[in-house]
Design a protein around this motif. Structure first.
Motif, short mmCIF file in Angstrom:
data_model
loop_
_atom_site.label_atom_id
_atom_site.label_comp_id
_atom_site.label_asym_id
_atom_site.label_seq_id
_atom_site.Cartn_x
_atom_site.Cartn_y
_atom_site.Cartn_z
N TYR A 146 -1.68 3.56 -3.90
CA TYR A 146 -2.85 2.43 -3.30
C TYR A 146 -3.19 1.66 -4.13
N SER A 147 -3.36 0.19 -3.87
CA SER A 147 -3.42 -0.88 -4.68
C SER A 147 -4.07 -2.10 -4.23
N MET A 148 -5.27 -2.71 -4.35
CA MET A 148 -5.48 -3.83 -3.88
C MET A 148 -5.09 -4.93 -4.38
N GLU A 149 -4.17 -4.96 -5.43
CA GLU A 149 -3.61 -6.12 -6.10
C GLU A 149 -2.01 -5.83 -6.12
N ALA A 150 -1.33 -4.53 -6.14
CA ALA A 150 -0.15 -4.71 -6.04
C ALA A 150 0.61 -4.95 -4.87
N TYR A 151 1.95 -5.04 -4.63
CA TYR A 151 2.72 -5.23 -3.62
C TYR A 151 4.00 -4.44 -3.46
N THR A 152 4.37 -3.88 -2.22
CA THR A 152 5.80 -3.36 -2.13
C THR A 152 6.31 -3.66 -0.92
N ASN A 153 7.64 -3.37 -0.74
CA ASN A 153 8.36 -3.66 0.35
C ASN A 153 8.09 -2.88 1.59
N GLY A 154 8.15 -3.59 2.87
CA GLY A 154 8.11 -2.96 3.99
C GLY A 154 9.56 -2.49 4.37
N ASP A 163 -2.81 -2.14 0.08
CA ASP A 163 -4.23 -1.55 0.38
C ASP A 163 -4.16 -1.28 2.02
N CYS A 164 -5.29 -0.94 2.42
CA CYS A 164 -5.13 -0.34 4.01
C CYS A 164 -5.04 -1.55 4.80
N SER A 165 -5.24 -2.77 4.63
CA SER A 165 -5.03 -3.85 5.49
C SER A 165 -3.49 -4.39 5.39
N GLY A 166 -3.24 -4.37 3.93
CA GLY A 166 -1.90 -4.64 3.73
C GLY A 166 -0.93 -3.52 4.53
N PHE A 167 -1.21 -2.52 4.59
CA PHE A 167 -0.53 -1.36 5.41
C PHE A 167 -0.29 -1.67 6.79
N PHE A 229 -9.28 13.01 15.53
CA PHE A 229 -8.13 12.14 15.74
C PHE A 229 -7.48 12.11 14.30
N THR A 230 -6.07 11.74 14.59
CA THR A 230 -5.07 11.70 13.59
C THR A 230 -4.72 10.32 13.50
N VAL A 231 -4.25 9.94 12.26
CA VAL A 231 -3.77 8.57 11.86
C VAL A 231 -2.63 8.54 10.68
N ILE A 232 -2.07 7.55 10.44
CA ILE A 232 -1.44 7.19 9.27
C ILE A 232 -2.33 6.03 8.55
N GLU A 233 -2.40 6.04 7.11
CA GLU A 233 -3.07 5.11 6.76
C GLU A 233 -2.67 5.01 5.24
N GLN A 234 -3.37 3.80 4.52
CA GLN A 234 -3.12 3.50 2.98
C GLN A 234 -4.46 3.70 2.53
N GLY A 240 -0.35 6.46 0.70
CA GLY A 240 0.28 6.22 2.19
C GLY A 240 0.06 7.93 2.62
N VAL A 241 -0.64 7.98 3.82
CA VAL A 241 -0.83 9.49 3.80
C VAL A 241 -1.12 9.59 5.75
N ALA A 242 -0.72 10.72 6.12
CA ALA A 242 -1.19 11.09 7.57
C ALA A 242 -2.44 12.13 7.39
N ARG A 243 -3.49 12.12 8.12
CA ARG A 243 -4.42 13.07 8.23
C ARG A 243 -5.42 12.74 9.29
N THR A 244 -6.28 13.67 9.38
CA THR A 244 -7.38 13.82 10.65
C THR A 244 -8.51 13.43 10.16
N HIS A 245 -9.31 12.53 11.03
CA HIS A 245 -10.63 12.25 10.82
C HIS A 245 -11.56 12.58 11.99
N THR A 246 -12.99 12.59 11.71
CA THR A 246 -13.79 12.65 12.96
C THR A 246 -14.33 11.22 13.43
#
Length: 262
Positions: A146-154, A163-167, A229-234, A240-246
């Motif tokens: 995770y980074s709010m400045e770094a970039y990587t390829n899709g 970051d989360c919105s870039g993801f 609920f389950t999600v994938i998120e940054q 980058g992770v898959a996990r469960t939230h309430t």
């Protein structure tokens, strides 16, 4: 417009710790064709096509299987909503599993259990929704930091902010890395009960910039009350992770949104 991949990935990494499902009918004859699928949760192999059938074994989440045939049975609401059950073999056990917890990229030609013409294809997720999950899963598989400045390829080589919105921008194949403030240009709020895999949950719009915002890609409910609920998120600290939230337990998980292109 979502950019399409020619080789569609399996979205098996976004599994929840939901109750396993199963089936209720006598084992059938060989199928006309087989199709690969990946389990989105731990599954119980059943002797037939309903949850009242005998349990024969357990298949871990993220397991790739060959679906030998499929047939209609008890309707199950899982990662997907489906009345179809697939015959599979796993660890020496033959039985049935609900397709509500199996991602199947291409079921065309999958035979009806018992022989005859191919069974009607279970539509499952739309191709656009499946593509969002597949693209997002690439960063989860890579555990992109995770980074709010770094970039990587899709998957298509385009660069996105990590970051989360870039993801989310990457998963939807958007033309640039949007922020939680500007994602509302492409997403519209929907009722919680309308959520489907591939929609997003977050706090978007004015006041959500920087650390004040977060957004995730919804992959499914784990309970009938639609609380867990389950999600994938940054996410900060984990990448980058898959996990469960309430639902409703944090500032960001009280609002649902849908892509305007769906």
């Amino acid at each position: 417009m979502i950019i399409r991949n020619t080789a569609r990935r399996l979205a098996g990494g976004a599994a929840a710790t939901a109750v396993a499902v199963a089936g209720m009918a006598v084992l059938a004859q060989p199928a006309l064709a087989a199709a690969p699928g990946t389990t989105t949760d731990q599954l119980t192999i059943r002797s037939g096509t309903s949850t009242g059938s005998d349990a024969l074994g357990t298949i871990p989440a993220g397991t790739t299987l060959d679906l030998e045939c499929q047939t209609a049975g008890e309707a199950v609401q899982g990662t997907y909503a489906s009345e179809y059950w697939a015959k599979v073999s796993y660890d020496g056990v033959d039985g049935y599993v609900s397709r509500a917890y199996v991602t199947v990229p291409d079921a065309a030609g999958l035979g009806e259990c018992g022989g005859g013409d191919p069974a009607p294809e279970d539509p499952g997720l739309s191709a656009d929704r499946q593509e969002v999950l597949d693209r997002g899963q690439t960063w989860v598989d890579r555990n992109v930091p995770y980074s709010m400045e770094a970039y990587t390829n899709g998957p298509d080589g385009r660069q996105y902010r990590t970051d989360c919105s870039g993801f989310v921008s990457m998963a939807y194949g958007l033309d640039t890395s949007y922020s939680t403030v500007t994602l509302t240009e492409h997403f519209t709020e929907i009722p919680k009960d309308d959520l489907q895999p591939g929609d997003i949950i977050g706090n978007l719009g004015p006041g959500s910039g920087g650390a004040a915002g977060h957004v995730v890609i919804f992959t499914g409910w784990t309970d009938d009350s639609k609380t867990s609920f389950t999600v994938i998120e940054q996410a900060g600290g984990v990448g980058g992770v898959a996990r469960t939230h309430t639902w409703g337990t944090d500032f960001w998980n009280q609002n649902a949104y849908r892509y305007n292109g769906f």
